[in-house]
Design a protein around this motif. Structure first.
Motif, PDB file in Angstrom:
ATOM      1  N   GLU A 242       0.798  -1.228   0.000  1.00 31.84           N
ATOM      2  CA  GLU A 242       0.000   0.000   0.000  1.00 31.84           C
ATOM      3  C   GLU A 242       0.829   1.275   0.000  1.00 31.84           C
ATOM      4  O   GLU A 242       0.276   2.365   0.110  1.00 31.84           O
ATOM      5  CB  GLU A 242      -0.978  -0.004   1.189  1.00 31.84           C
ATOM      6  CG  GLU A 242      -1.991  -1.152   1.139  1.00 31.84           C
ATOM      7  CD  GLU A 242      -2.868  -1.153  -0.133  1.00 31.84           C
ATOM      8  OE1 GLU A 242      -3.134  -0.077  -0.693  1.00 31.84           O
ATOM      9  OE2 GLU A 242      -3.256  -2.262  -0.567  1.00 31.84           O
ATOM     10  N   GLN A 243       2.150   1.161  -0.098  1.00 30.00           N
ATOM     11  CA  GLN A 243       2.965   2.375  -0.102  1.00 30.00           C
ATOM     12  C   GLN A 243       4.077   2.296  -1.134  1.00 30.00           C
ATOM     13  O   GLN A 243       4.582   1.203  -1.409  1.00 30.00           O
ATOM     14  CB  GLN A 243       3.595   2.583   1.277  1.00 30.00           C
ATOM     15  CG  GLN A 243       2.590   3.151   2.243  1.00 30.00           C
ATOM     16  CD  GLN A 243       3.107   3.219   3.655  1.00 30.00           C
ATOM     17  OE1 GLN A 243       4.109   2.590   3.977  1.00 30.00           O
ATOM     18  NE2 GLN A 243       2.419   3.966   4.480  1.00 30.00           N
ATOM     19  N   GLY A 244       4.443   3.473  -1.645  1.00 27.86           N
ATOM     20  CA  GLY A 244       5.582   3.534  -2.557  1.00 27.86           C
ATOM     21  C   GLY A 244       5.156   3.632  -4.005  1.00 27.86           C
ATOM     22  O   GLY A 244       3.997   3.393  -4.365  1.00 27.86           O
ATOM     23  N   SER A 245       6.134   3.994  -4.840  1.00 32.05           N
ATOM     24  CA  SER A 245       5.858   4.221  -6.263  1.00 32.05           C
ATOM     25  C   SER A 245       5.997   2.940  -7.060  1.00 32.05           C
ATOM     26  O   SER A 245       6.964   2.195  -6.882  1.00 32.05           O
ATOM     27  CB  SER A 245       6.862   5.223  -6.841  1.00 32.05           C
ATOM     28  OG  SER A 245       6.603   6.481  -6.320  1.00 32.05           O
ATOM     29  N   VAL A 246       5.042   2.749  -7.941  1.00 32.53           N
ATOM     30  CA  VAL A 246       5.038   1.563  -8.798  1.00 32.53           C
ATOM     31  C   VAL A 246       4.610   1.975 -10.201  1.00 32.53           C
ATOM     32  O   VAL A 246       3.646   2.729 -10.365  1.00 32.53           O
ATOM     33  CB  VAL A 246       4.039   0.501  -8.290  1.00 32.53           C
ATOM     34  CG1 VAL A 246       4.151  -0.771  -9.116  1.00 32.53           C
ATOM     35  CG2 VAL A 246       4.251   0.182  -6.825  1.00 32.53           C
ATOM     36  N   GLY A 303       1.617   1.956  -3.711  1.00 31.83           N
ATOM     37  CA  GLY A 303       2.127   0.597  -3.702  1.00 31.83           C
ATOM     38  C   GLY A 303       1.537  -0.301  -4.769  1.00 31.83           C
ATOM     39  O   GLY A 303       0.869   0.143  -5.702  1.00 31.83           O
ATOM     40  N   LEU A 304       1.820  -1.596  -4.575  1.00 30.57           N
ATOM     41  CA  LEU A 304       1.360  -2.569  -5.565  1.00 30.57           C
ATOM     42  C   LEU A 304      -0.155  -2.671  -5.567  1.00 30.57           C
ATOM     43  O   LEU A 304      -0.779  -2.880  -6.605  1.00 30.57           O
ATOM     44  CB  LEU A 304       1.962  -3.946  -5.249  1.00 30.57           C
ATOM     45  CG  LEU A 304       3.477  -4.012  -5.364  1.00 30.57           C
ATOM     46  CD1 LEU A 304       4.007  -5.309  -4.788  1.00 30.57           C
ATOM     47  CD2 LEU A 304       3.887  -3.886  -6.818  1.00 30.57           C
ATOM     48  N   GLY A 305      -0.752  -2.507  -4.383  1.00 31.58           N
ATOM     49  CA  GLY A 305      -2.213  -2.577  -4.301  1.00 31.58           C
ATOM     50  C   GLY A 305      -2.856  -1.471  -5.118  1.00 31.58           C
ATOM     51  O   GLY A 305      -3.849  -1.691  -5.815  1.00 31.58           O
ATOM     52  N   GLY A 306      -2.268  -0.275  -5.042  1.00 25.97           N
ATOM     53  CA  GLY A 306      -2.806   0.849  -5.817  1.00 25.97           C
ATOM     54  C   GLY A 306      -2.722   0.571  -7.305  1.00 25.97           C
ATOM     55  O   GLY A 306      -3.659   0.837  -8.067  1.00 25.97           O
ATOM     56  N   PHE A 311      -5.468  -1.117 -12.413  1.00 24.16           N
ATOM     57  CA  PHE A 311      -5.637  -2.058 -13.533  1.00 24.16           C
ATOM     58  C   PHE A 311      -7.034  -2.694 -13.491  1.00 24.16           C
ATOM     59  O   PHE A 311      -7.689  -2.839 -14.523  1.00 24.16           O
ATOM     60  CB  PHE A 311      -4.567  -3.157 -13.492  1.00 24.16           C
ATOM     61  CG  PHE A 311      -3.281  -2.796 -14.190  1.00 24.16           C
ATOM     62  CD1 PHE A 311      -3.282  -2.407 -15.536  1.00 24.16           C
ATOM     63  CD2 PHE A 311      -2.064  -2.857 -13.538  1.00 24.16           C
ATOM     64  CE1 PHE A 311      -2.088  -2.089 -16.195  1.00 24.16           C
ATOM     65  CE2 PHE A 311      -0.873  -2.535 -14.185  1.00 24.16           C
ATOM     66  CZ  PHE A 311      -0.891  -2.156 -15.516  1.00 24.16           C
ATOM     67  N   HIS A 312      -7.481  -3.092 -12.297  1.00 19.08           N
ATOM     68  CA  HIS A 312      -8.805  -3.733 -12.205  1.00 19.08           C
ATOM     69  C   HIS A 312      -9.889  -2.797 -12.742  1.00 19.08           C
ATOM     70  O   HIS A 312     -10.733  -3.200 -13.546  1.00 19.08           O
ATOM     71  CB  HIS A 312      -9.143  -4.087 -10.752  1.00 19.08           C
ATOM     72  CG  HIS A 312      -8.200  -5.084 -10.134  1.00 19.08           C
ATOM     73  ND1 HIS A 312      -8.299  -5.489  -8.827  1.00 19.08           N
ATOM     74  CD2 HIS A 312      -7.131  -5.753 -10.640  1.00 19.08           C
ATOM     75  CE1 HIS A 312      -7.338  -6.381  -8.565  1.00 19.08           C
ATOM     76  NE2 HIS A 312      -6.614  -6.536  -9.653  1.00 19.08           N
ATOM     77  N   ASN A 632     -16.512  -6.445  -8.283  1.00 14.51           N
ATOM     78  CA  ASN A 632     -16.742  -5.047  -8.669  1.00 14.51           C
ATOM     79  C   ASN A 632     -16.094  -4.032  -7.742  1.00 14.51           C
ATOM     80  O   ASN A 632     -16.085  -2.843  -8.036  1.00 14.51           O
ATOM     81  CB  ASN A 632     -18.252  -4.755  -8.705  1.00 14.51           C
ATOM     82  CG  ASN A 632     -18.995  -5.772  -9.550  1.00 14.51           C
ATOM     83  OD1 ASN A 632     -18.561  -6.090 -10.656  1.00 14.51           O
ATOM     84  ND2 ASN A 632     -20.085  -6.312  -9.040  1.00 14.51           N
ATOM     85  N   GLY A 633     -15.577  -4.486  -6.605  1.00 12.66           N
ATOM     86  CA  GLY A 633     -15.076  -3.539  -5.608  1.00 12.66           C
ATOM     87  C   GLY A 633     -13.575  -3.316  -5.698  1.00 12.66           C
ATOM     88  O   GLY A 633     -12.937  -3.599  -6.721  1.00 12.66           O
ATOM     89  N   ASP A 634     -13.026  -2.796  -4.595  1.00 11.85           N
ATOM     90  CA  ASP A 634     -11.577  -2.559  -4.492  1.00 11.85           C
ATOM     91  C   ASP A 634     -10.958  -3.683  -3.682  1.00 11.85           C
ATOM     92  O   ASP A 634     -11.428  -3.982  -2.581  1.00 11.85           O
ATOM     93  CB  ASP A 634     -11.313  -1.223  -3.786  1.00 11.85           C
ATOM     94  CG  ASP A 634     -11.738  -0.051  -4.654  1.00 11.85           C
ATOM     95  OD1 ASP A 634     -11.562  -0.141  -5.881  1.00 11.85           O
ATOM     96  OD2 ASP A 634     -12.259   0.934  -4.097  1.00 11.85           O
ATOM     97  N   CYS A 635      -9.886  -4.265  -4.201  1.00 13.73           N
ATOM     98  CA  CYS A 635      -9.287  -5.428  -3.539  1.00 13.73           C
ATOM     99  C   CYS A 635      -7.961  -5.070  -2.874  1.00 13.73           C
ATOM    100  O   CYS A 635      -7.205  -4.245  -3.388  1.00 13.73           O
ATOM    101  CB  CYS A 635      -9.078  -6.556  -4.544  1.00 13.73           C
ATOM    102  SG  CYS A 635     -10.649  -7.189  -5.137  1.00 13.73           S
TER     103      CYS A 635
END
Ligand code: GLA
Length: 728
Positions: A242-246, A303-306, A311-312, A632-635
């Motif tokens: 959840e943190q950092g540039s990707v 982060g990677l989650g963002g 993409f989703h 349909n939501g945020d994962c």
């Protein structure tokens, strides 16, 4: 204005809701260079990032240092020539056999909406919701024009890029590389992330320090492949979920690809994505064009989650068509009976499905011609009346009377040497003249570059679909392309065959979804051998892996979720011991692992215990209730079993943040542990949420910072689903 050009600064600016992308023109020659991609920045140009006031200057000013300029300049679309020794996107061989190409800005236009890409899957958006920039660069010696297309959307932080190469000269040229995008960044202690795998072990995340030189993921198998994935990400070494540039780059393509990151002498990284140049060539007569497929760029500072959530949203909103919601819960015959079935056996499966609330029976491989093992009959798509008297029509009608729909399996791209089609048209198979064809799974690949072959395949598919009440089609593809040669092309154009095959496949699937829009298409390629955005344009779900064993699936689905929404993944409860790895896991956990995807069963219901059967209605109810939040939501990936070797947790939050679901699996219990405190994510901080099972109420902040407790059970393969609902 999401797209603008500042003619004083000579800077192009693209804005998504939270990111900015800048390109600029350099020197008298008008080289097009990449300036910036990252979080939104004010409108101050940042031209100095092209470093034109540092040596080497542009050749127009210091002609003697042309080579040094080429060695360092951040070309937006690098071509081979002039001294560009890093990986080029474009390589051209001219009519004299020369191999240099130099591109200079010629013109641009900004247009509302997004033009389609001829013959290729591509993102879509209305004129109100997106806008595009086309920049044309010219090689004045060759008369070659490169049309760079960029699209930004007002609802998602993604940028689409594609390229069309037009021979505007007077002589033919050969393209020996025509990649789709390059992204040049200064190294910020980057890690490179790619996905790797094999059959039954697809999409495992590989994260490593970016090293000097070239690192790549690629496919030369004619399909995007089980082994690598048409995707790469560069992230700061310190970046977390959840943190950092990707930075993520995904390729909307289903054939050979190259995803490469190259760290150079100046500590700059050039990432390129496109059709793999090995074995590729494309002949362009004057006036002809080559359209390279699309890439999708995402930049996240969460982060990677963002990156994944972007993409989703992008794939759900702008690429995947025919959402077919809600997806039917299905029972697939493959691991239930393999080739060993007849009408009565299938009807029995149908009855069991109906009794347990399953909506669709999929008749997998073995219903056609005289196929009872993998050695025969591909290409002959007529019902085996000995197995299925009365055909699929009778079966479909009898299933319908039970309240169950009918789905079927086909492998339309293939031909068995033992088939009527091969006996009538051996030339329909792709083989290399003078060489024995390379069989894989006893089959050959049809030459989909040829219109008459595509027509023959399509007519057969249409006849099958028209013959019975079929609502679902599993389109399989079970071997790589090896003897890539088409009799439709002259010898010097055989380098086009692999890409023309993919174009032929796309044309076939386009015809299919246009003619039969109500049939749910699920692509498959021995599981996840062709799980890519190109195929998702045609089928909203893809069979993710032939490995449906729950624990291995946690790892596969983690990799899948890095890029794709759960609504794209076929996920079934399979038999135990697992047919692929022998593991035995509880039925409840198998259900939980499948729940976030497109749910189904892949086993013989008749072999389940009473307790297991009793769980099915509950699993289907949980799926109906909570899968939409995942779809349909945020994962959020809260914990990765692949990383911690103990437990896995994924969470989804509805877009309005009123409902959240946590799916937890303790894979391997550890001795002498206290309960696990798992911080949640994605909730509204100041909203109160009730845990449905226990009635415990806390604020979103309380759940996210305080966490959710999972008791320390001495149990392997234990799973739990926790739902939180908004109280006020
Ligand atoms: C492939 C698919 C399986 C099944 C078989 C049938 O392996 O991935 O799901 O359909 O083919 O032959």
């Amino acid at each position: 204005m999401p797209i603008s050009y500042n003619s004083d600064l000579r800077v192009f600016r693209l804005d998504t809701p939270r990111t900015t992308y800048l390109m600029g023109l350099a020197g008298k020659e008008n080289f097009l260079g990449h300036i910036y991609y990252g979080p939104s920045v004010p409108n101050d140009g940042l031209c100095e990032l092209l470093r034109l006031d540092e040596r080497p200057f542009t050749p127009g000013e210091v002609p003697g240092e042309r080579a040094s300029f080429y060695d360092a300049f951040p070309f937006e679309y690098p071509a081979w020539g002039g001294g560009n020794f890093r990986e080029p996107c474009l390589r051209v061989i001219d009519a004299m056999g020369g191999g240099n190409c130099e591109l200079f800005y010629e013109s641009h236009r900004i247009l509302p909406g997004k033009p389609p890409l001829e013959g290729l899957p591509a993102a879509f958006g209305t004129e109100d919701a997106c806008s595009s920039l086309e920049i044309v660069c010219l090689d004045p010696v060759l008369g070659l024009r490169v049309h760079l297309l960029y699209t930004v959307f007002d609802d998602v932080d993604a940028i689409c890029r594609s390229v069309r190469i037009e021979n505007g000269g007077t002589a033919p040229v050969e393209l020996s590389a025509a990649l789709s995008a390059s992204l040049e960044l200064d190294n910020r202690d980057f890690d490179l992330i790619t996905l790797h795998g094999s059959w039954a072990r697809e999409m495992e995340i590989d994260r490593r320090t970016l090293a000097f030189g070239k690192q790549e993921a690629f496919s030369l198998r004619g399909i995007s492949s089980h082994q690598y994935h048409p995707f790469l990400a560069l992230c700061e070494h310190s970046a977390t979920q959840e943190q950092g540039s990707v930075y993520g780059i995904s390729f909307v393509y289903s054939g050979n690809f190259l995803a490469q990151a190259e760290l150079d002498q100046f500590n700059k990284v050039r990432a390129v994505m496109g059709i793999h140049p090995d074995g590729f060539s494309w002949h362009l007569e004057p006036g002809e064009s080559f359209q390279a497929p699309e890439t999708v760029l995402v930049c996240s500072n969460q982060g990677l989650g963002g990156m994944s959530r972007t993409f989703h949203d992008f794939f759900r909103g702008h690429l995947i068509r025919g959402q077919h919601q809600p997806r039917p819960v299905l029972l697939n015959s493959w691991e239930a009976c393999y080739f060993d079935f007849d009408h009565d056996r299938l009807l029995e499966l149908g009855r069991e499905a109906a009794q347990n609330g399953i909506e669709l029976l999929v008749v997998d491989d073995g219903w056609f011609s005289h196929r009872s093992d993998p050695t025969t009959s591909l290409g002959d798509w007529t019902v085996n009346e000995e197995k299925l008297p009365g055909g699929l029509k009778r079966l479909g009608d009898e299933l319908a009377a039970l309240g169950v729909k009918l789905g079927i399996w086909m492998e339309p791209e293939m031909i068995s040497p033992d088939s009527d089609l091969y006996r009538a048209h051996p030339d329909y198979a792709m083989t290399i003249p003078g060489r024995a064809p390379t069989l894989a799974r006893d089959q050959l690949v049809l030459d989909l570059t040829r219109q008459e072959v595509r027509d023959c395949v399509f007519e057969q598919i249409a006849a099958v679909l028209n013959s019975a009440p079929i609502t679902y089609l599993k389109w399989d593809m079970n071997r790589p392309l090896i003897d890539v040669y088409s009799t439709s092309l002259p010898p010097q154009r055989q380098g086009e065959a692999a890409h023309r095959y993919v174009l032929g496949l796309y044309e076939l699937q386009e015809r299919l979804v246009s003619k039969f829009p109500d049939v749910l298409l699920e692509n498959c390629c021995s599981g996840g051998g062709r799980f890519d955005p190109g195929m998702l344009y045609y089928s909203p779900q893809i069979w993710t892996s032939d490995n449906a064993e729950a624990i291995d699936r946690l790892v596969i689905q983690e990799g899948m979720s890095l890029i794709y929404p759960y609504s794209a993944t076929g996920a079934h409860v399979a038999a135990c011991p697992s047919h692929v790895n022998g593991r035995v896991t509880p039925f409840a956990t198998r259900g939980r692992v499948s729940l976030p995807g497109c749910f189904g069963y892949e086993l013989d219901l008749g072999k389940l215990s009473e307790e297991e059967l009793a769980l099915i209605p509950q699993q289907i109810q949980e799926y109906r209730q909570y899968a939409p939040v995942f779809h349909n939501g945020d994962c959020y990936r809260l914990a990765s079993y692949r990383e911690n070797h103990s437990y896995d947790a994924v969470m989804a939050v509805s877009k309005d943040k009123s409902l959240a679901v946590v799916n937890f699996v303790q894979v391997c219990s550890r001795a002498y542990r206290r309960s696990l405190r798992l911080p949640l994510a994605g909730l509204a901080k100041n909203v109160r949420y009730r845990e449905r099972e226990t009635g415990v109420i806390r604020s979103g902040a309380g759940w996210m910072e305080g966490g959710l407790l999972f008791e320390a059970l001495q149990a392997d393969f234990y799973s739990k689903l926790v739902a939180l609902e908004q109280v006020d």
